[in-house]
Design a protein around this motif. Structure first.
Motif, PDB file in Angstrom:
ATOM      1  N   GLU A   1      -6.328  -4.198  -3.913  1.00  0.00           N
ATOM      2  CA  GLU A   1      -7.680  -4.476  -4.422  1.00  0.00           C
ATOM      3  C   GLU A   1      -8.727  -3.573  -3.773  1.00  0.00           C
ATOM      4  N   SER A   2      -8.544  -3.251  -2.482  1.00  0.00           N
ATOM      5  CA  SER A   2      -9.534  -2.437  -1.766  1.00  0.00           C
ATOM      6  C   SER A   2      -8.926  -1.941  -0.456  1.00  0.00           C
TER       7      SER A   2
ATOM      8  N   ASP B   1     -10.250  -2.482   2.398  1.00  0.00           N
ATOM      9  CA  ASP B   1     -10.357  -3.609   3.320  1.00  0.00           C
ATOM     10  C   ASP B   1      -9.139  -4.518   3.222  1.00  0.00           C
TER      11      ASP B   1
ATOM     12  N   ILE C   1      -7.037   0.572  -5.169  1.00  0.00           N
ATOM     13  CA  ILE C   1      -6.583   1.672  -4.325  1.00  0.00           C
ATOM     14  C   ILE C   1      -5.066   1.810  -4.454  1.00  0.00           C
TER      15      ILE C   1
ATOM     16  N   GLU D   1      -8.434   6.285  -4.792  1.00  0.00           N
ATOM     17  CA  GLU D   1      -9.178   5.303  -5.568  1.00  0.00           C
ATOM     18  C   GLU D   1      -8.769   5.468  -7.026  1.00  0.00           C
TER      19      GLU D   1
END
Length: 101
Positions: A59-60, A62, A2, A96
């Motif tokens: 990484e994400s 989250d 991301i 993304e």
């Protein structure tokens, strides 16, 4: 992966002060944050104003919560950064990454 993107403006001296803040204060904290991959600080002279764009790579979504908390769309702008800037976005945009080379 991301990309988290944020924009601001500053005077030329303010942009220099922001870069020092970013390099000395922001980056060390980011490097210790789980899920942080890398960061880019971009600047562009636009007349008497300097446009600043920060792209951090994660990484994400989250993992971004480790840095930003649950309000993912809210920009994290520390008082030292605010003092150096003439204007800044209070929100960030997440993309993304679908292709990387």
């Amino acid at each position: 992966m991301i990309a988290r993107i944020w924009r601001a403006t500053a005077t030329p001296p303010g942009a220099t002060a922001y870069q020092a803040h970013f390099d000395d204060d922001v980056l060390p904290g980011l490097r210790e944050t789980d899920g942080f991959v890398r960061a880019h600080l971009l600047r562009r002279e636009a007349g008497h104003v300097v446009e600043i764009q920060v792209i951090t790579w994660w990484e994400s979504l989250d993992k971004i919560r480790n840095f930003a908390g649950d309000a993912l769309g809210t920009a994290v702008v520390e008082p030292a950064a605010r003092a150096a800037l003439t204007d800044y976005d209070t929100t960030v945009t997440h993309y993304e990454v679908t292709t990387e080379s």
